[in-house]
Design a protein around this motif. Structure first.
Motif, PDB file in Angstrom:
ATOM      1  N   GLU A 149     -12.741   2.536  -1.026  1.00 33.18           N
ATOM      2  CA  GLU A 149     -12.050   1.281  -0.730  1.00 33.18           C
ATOM      3  C   GLU A 149     -10.531   1.472  -0.674  1.00 33.18           C
ATOM      4  O   GLU A 149      -9.958   2.240  -1.447  1.00 33.18           O
ATOM      5  CB  GLU A 149     -12.398   0.263  -1.807  1.00 33.18           C
ATOM      6  N   VAL A 150      -9.924   0.748   0.248  1.00 35.31           N
ATOM      7  CA  VAL A 150      -8.470   0.754   0.421  1.00 35.31           C
ATOM      8  C   VAL A 150      -7.999  -0.703   0.421  1.00 35.31           C
ATOM      9  O   VAL A 150      -8.618  -1.562   1.055  1.00 35.31           O
ATOM     10  CB  VAL A 150      -8.079   1.424   1.754  1.00 35.31           C
ATOM     11  N   ILE A 151      -6.897  -0.981  -0.291  1.00 35.82           N
ATOM     12  CA  ILE A 151      -6.356  -2.346  -0.347  1.00 35.82           C
ATOM     13  C   ILE A 151      -5.009  -2.383   0.363  1.00 35.82           C
ATOM     14  O   ILE A 151      -4.098  -1.627   0.023  1.00 35.82           O
ATOM     15  CB  ILE A 151      -6.206  -2.836  -1.801  1.00 35.82           C
ATOM     16  N   LEU A 152      -4.913  -3.277   1.351  1.00 35.99           N
ATOM     17  CA  LEU A 152      -3.641  -3.448   2.057  1.00 35.99           C
ATOM     18  C   LEU A 152      -2.757  -4.466   1.352  1.00 35.99           C
ATOM     19  O   LEU A 152      -1.577  -4.210   1.134  1.00 35.99           O
ATOM     20  CB  LEU A 152      -3.884  -3.856   3.511  1.00 35.99           C
ATOM     21  N   PHE A 153      -3.295  -5.632   1.034  1.00 36.44           N
ATOM     22  CA  PHE A 153      -2.550  -6.575   0.206  1.00 36.44           C
ATOM     23  C   PHE A 153      -3.515  -7.337  -0.672  1.00 36.44           C
ATOM     24  O   PHE A 153      -4.701  -7.445  -0.382  1.00 36.44           O
ATOM     25  CB  PHE A 153      -1.648  -7.511   1.023  1.00 36.44           C
ATOM     26  N   GLY A 154      -2.978  -7.873  -1.778  1.00 39.84           N
ATOM     27  CA  GLY A 154      -3.800  -8.415  -2.846  1.00 39.84           C
ATOM     28  C   GLY A 154      -3.949  -7.336  -3.901  1.00 39.84           C
ATOM     29  O   GLY A 154      -3.695  -6.156  -3.643  1.00 39.84           O
ATOM     30  N   GLY A 155      -4.353  -7.712  -5.106  1.00 43.82           N
ATOM     31  CA  GLY A 155      -4.509  -6.704  -6.159  1.00 43.82           C
ATOM     32  C   GLY A 155      -3.180  -6.042  -6.475  1.00 43.82           C
ATOM     33  O   GLY A 155      -2.225  -6.716  -6.856  1.00 43.82           O
ATOM     34  N   PRO A 156      -3.083  -4.719  -6.274  1.00 46.67           N
ATOM     35  CA  PRO A 156      -1.864  -4.010  -6.676  1.00 46.67           C
ATOM     36  C   PRO A 156      -0.655  -4.279  -5.788  1.00 46.67           C
ATOM     37  O   PRO A 156       0.461  -3.921  -6.153  1.00 46.67           O
ATOM     38  CB  PRO A 156      -2.276  -2.527  -6.584  1.00 46.67           C
ATOM     39  N   HIS A 182       1.296  -7.301  -3.623  1.00 46.96           N
ATOM     40  CA  HIS A 182       1.449  -8.683  -3.183  1.00 46.96           C
ATOM     41  C   HIS A 182       1.685  -8.707  -1.670  1.00 46.96           C
ATOM     42  O   HIS A 182       2.395  -7.852  -1.131  1.00 46.96           O
ATOM     43  CB  HIS A 182       2.630  -9.322  -3.914  1.00 46.96           C
ATOM     44  N   ALA A 183       1.109  -9.672  -0.989  1.00 46.62           N
ATOM     45  CA  ALA A 183       1.272  -9.772   0.457  1.00 46.62           C
ATOM     46  C   ALA A 183       2.742  -9.899   0.852  1.00 46.62           C
ATOM     47  O   ALA A 183       3.151  -9.425   1.914  1.00 46.62           O
ATOM     48  CB  ALA A 183       0.472 -10.948   0.998  1.00 46.62           C
ATOM     49  N   THR A 184       3.535 -10.545  -0.009  1.00 48.48           N
ATOM     50  CA  THR A 184       4.961 -10.669   0.292  1.00 48.48           C
ATOM     51  C   THR A 184       5.626  -9.301   0.350  1.00 48.48           C
ATOM     52  O   THR A 184       6.464  -9.035   1.211  1.00 48.48           O
ATOM     53  CB  THR A 184       5.656 -11.559  -0.760  1.00 48.48           C
ATOM     54  N   LYS A 185       5.235  -8.410  -0.560  1.00 48.17           N
ATOM     55  CA  LYS A 185       5.796  -7.055  -0.575  1.00 48.17           C
ATOM     56  C   LYS A 185       5.381  -6.301   0.685  1.00 48.17           C
ATOM     57  O   LYS A 185       6.198  -5.623   1.326  1.00 48.17           O
ATOM     58  CB  LYS A 185       5.325  -6.305  -1.817  1.00 48.17           C
ATOM     59  N   PHE A 186       4.110  -6.412   1.054  1.00 52.72           N
ATOM     60  CA  PHE A 186       3.645  -5.732   2.264  1.00 52.72           C
ATOM     61  C   PHE A 186       4.392  -6.276   3.480  1.00 52.72           C
ATOM     62  O   PHE A 186       4.857  -5.525   4.341  1.00 52.72           O
ATOM     63  CB  PHE A 186       2.136  -5.926   2.425  1.00 52.72           C
ATOM     64  N   ALA A 187       4.521  -7.601   3.565  1.00 53.46           N
ATOM     65  CA  ALA A 187       5.212  -8.221   4.703  1.00 53.46           C
ATOM     66  C   ALA A 187       6.664  -7.769   4.773  1.00 53.46           C
ATOM     67  O   ALA A 187       7.183  -7.462   5.856  1.00 53.46           O
ATOM     68  CB  ALA A 187       5.128  -9.741   4.600  1.00 53.46           C
ATOM     69  N   THR A 188       7.320  -7.714   3.619  1.00 54.98           N
ATOM     70  CA  THR A 188       8.721  -7.311   3.580  1.00 54.98           C
ATOM     71  C   THR A 188       8.903  -5.892   4.099  1.00 54.98           C
ATOM     72  O   THR A 188       9.906  -5.585   4.757  1.00 54.98           O
ATOM     73  CB  THR A 188       9.267  -7.426   2.142  1.00 54.98           C
ATOM     74  N   SER A 189       7.941  -5.027   3.856  1.00 53.45           N
ATOM     75  CA  SER A 189       8.040  -3.646   4.350  1.00 53.45           C
ATOM     76  C   SER A 189       8.059  -3.607   5.871  1.00 53.45           C
ATOM     77  O   SER A 189       8.571  -2.657   6.467  1.00 53.45           O
ATOM     78  CB  SER A 189       6.870  -2.801   3.816  1.00 53.45           C
ATOM     79  N   GLY A 190       7.514  -4.637   6.503  1.00 47.50           N
ATOM     80  CA  GLY A 190       7.537  -4.732   7.960  1.00 47.50           C
ATOM     81  C   GLY A 190       8.593  -5.688   8.464  1.00 47.50           C
ATOM     82  O   GLY A 190       8.556  -6.126   9.620  1.00 47.50           O
ATOM     83  N   ASN A 191       9.544  -6.046   7.589  1.00 56.13           N
ATOM     84  CA  ASN A 191      10.650  -6.929   7.948  1.00 56.13           C
ATOM     85  C   ASN A 191      10.166  -8.281   8.464  1.00 56.13           C
ATOM     86  O   ASN A 191      10.692  -8.820   9.443  1.00 56.13           O
ATOM     87  CB  ASN A 191      11.557  -6.264   8.990  1.00 56.13           C
ATOM     88  N   THR A 192       9.140  -8.820   7.805  1.00 57.81           N
ATOM     89  CA  THR A 192       8.650 -10.143   8.165  1.00 57.81           C
ATOM     90  C   THR A 192       8.349 -10.923   6.887  1.00 57.81           C
ATOM     91  O   THR A 192       8.781 -10.526   5.805  1.00 57.81           O
ATOM     92  CB  THR A 192       7.423 -10.050   9.100  1.00 57.81           C
ATOM     93  N   ILE A 193       7.637 -12.037   7.013  1.00 62.77           N
ATOM     94  CA  ILE A 193       7.359 -12.905   5.877  1.00 62.77           C
ATOM     95  C   ILE A 193       5.854 -13.037   5.673  1.00 62.77           C
ATOM     96  O   ILE A 193       5.062 -12.771   6.588  1.00 62.77           O
ATOM     97  CB  ILE A 193       7.994 -14.298   6.063  1.00 62.77           C
ATOM     98  N   SER A 194       5.477 -13.483   4.487  1.00 67.71           N
ATOM     99  CA  SER A 194       4.058 -13.580   4.153  1.00 67.71           C
ATOM    100  C   SER A 194       3.310 -14.506   5.113  1.00 67.71           C
ATOM    101  O   SER A 194       2.162 -14.244   5.473  1.00 67.71           O
ATOM    102  CB  SER A 194       3.887 -14.068   2.707  1.00 67.71           C
TER     103      SER A 194
END
Length: 368
Positions: free
Chosen positions: A330-337, A339-351
């Motif tokens: 299993e691989v987790i993109l967002f959720g769990g470890p 936060h979707a906001t952190k993932f979104a920020t890495s792509g210069n966008t918003i949750s």
């Protein structure tokens, strides 16, 4: 052993309940909370989310377009549904499916009254949208007389609510502008009251305003992003639980020698021995190209693995050097470890953009 076997968006309805109760705790008992379920429930699953909200006591829903309201009706949602951005071509369907339109211009008001009269309606519920500074949709103050002229000549419609939309309720630097909006809303609403001879519901607050401007709750508030676990502020986020966790699996593992490349345009080239994994998710699923080339990353067994190379339509590749894992894990993109906001920020966008962009081809799994 994986808990998922394919790319899946898990939707946790207990988290939704937690968020509802938190937001509800900020409101007086007589203030209604409207659940915004547009855009497939902010990328989750609108019908299941609406049914859960209904169980919790939500009696009003909002969608952006008529099609979304019709879908809720088809799935058995019987509560009132406000259509925030209706188009005239859909007015007959709105009435036939007992949806309630936002009326935001003279043209929309005139055309909806025509349809309501044609269908023999009396006191059909409409909602007047006022433009207090966001400047997207809505009547401005010098158009109020026009509203009176139309409403005084028909009994086919009746104003259920008067509402507006705040532009920057999450930004304390814009507090003066927000207070100006609230003042303008009160002024315009009370002019309408005087002419209508009755008092419709008032609502202007979104999620951030529920927290930051409790005095603006009026009769009802509208919450969208907050119900799904995001608060536009780190302090608020700590009190909310994101309802969505996006998971996938490892399809294949590769061992690269120095000098070997990965993906289209050879965007990643190994400078030393590198272990990579290919995942069955790509920009057609909502993980867009801006997350590639080391900007975004995923988690495997609580260990971070950066996305390498260009994101493909149906696949991404990650660097798993030093991570003990196997094909099928299993691989987790967002959720769990993460936060979707952190993932979104890495792509210069918003949750908002990230979660609403998850493709409908991604399997939804409801956790009740």
């Amino acid at each position: 052993m994986s808990t998922v076997h394919e790319t899946t968006l898990e939707i946790d309805l207990k988290a939704l309940e937690h968020n509802y109760k938190f937001l509800r705790s900020k409101l007086a008992k007589d203030v209604e909370l409207m659940g915004v379920v547009k855009a497939f429930g902010y990328g989750s699953e609108s019908s299941e989310v609406a049914k859960k909200m209904s169980e919790l006591g939500v009696g009003y829903f909002a969608v952006a377009y008529t099609k979304e309201g019709v879908s809720l009706r088809d799935d058995g949602i019987t509560e009132s549904i406000l259509v925030l951005h209706p188009q005239s071509i859909n007015f007959q369907e709105i009435i036939e499916r007992c949806l309630e339109p936002s009326i935001y211009s003279e043209y929309v008001l005139r055309e909806f009254i025509k349809t309501a009269e044609k269908l023999g309606q009396k006191d059909y519920p409409i909602h007047l949208k006022l433009n207090t500074g966001l400047n997207r949709l809505g009547f401005i103050e010098n158009e109020l007389e026009t509203i009176f002229d139309y409403l005084n000549k028909t009994s086919s419609v009746k104003v259920k609510s008067i509402f507006s939309h705040l532009a920057a309720s999450e930004d304390w630097r814009e507090r003066e502008f927000t207070l100006q909006q609230l003042g303008k809303f009160r002024k315009m609403a009370f002019k309408l009251f005087e002419n209508l001879k009755y008092r419709p519901l008032l609502h202007i607050s979104n999620t951030s305003a529920i927290i930051n401007y409790p005095e603006a709750a009026f009769d009802m508030v509208r919450s969208g992003i907050g119900l799904y676990g995001f608060g536009n502020d780190e302090k608020i986020n700590k009190n909310l639980k994101p309802i969505g966790t996006l998971k996938t699996i490892i399809s294949q593992i590769h061992h690269l020698a120095a000098g070997e490349s990965v993906g289209y345009n050879r965007a990643f080239t190994a400078i030393e021995k590198t272990k990579t994994a290919t995942l069955p998710i790509g920009h057609a699923d909502g993980i867009n190209r801006q997350y590639g080339n080391g900007r975004g990353g995923v988690y495997i067994k609580d260990q971070y693995a950066p996305i390498i190379g260009n994101v493909c339509m149906d696949m991404i590749m990650i660097d798993i050097t030093g991570i003990e894992c196997e094909e099928g894990d299993e691989v987790i993109l967002f959720g769990g470890p993460q936060h979707a906001t952190k993932f979104a920020t890495s792509g210069n966008t918003i949750s908002y953009e990230l979660i609403t962009g998850i493709s409908q081809r991604v399997k939804r799994h409801i956790i009740k």
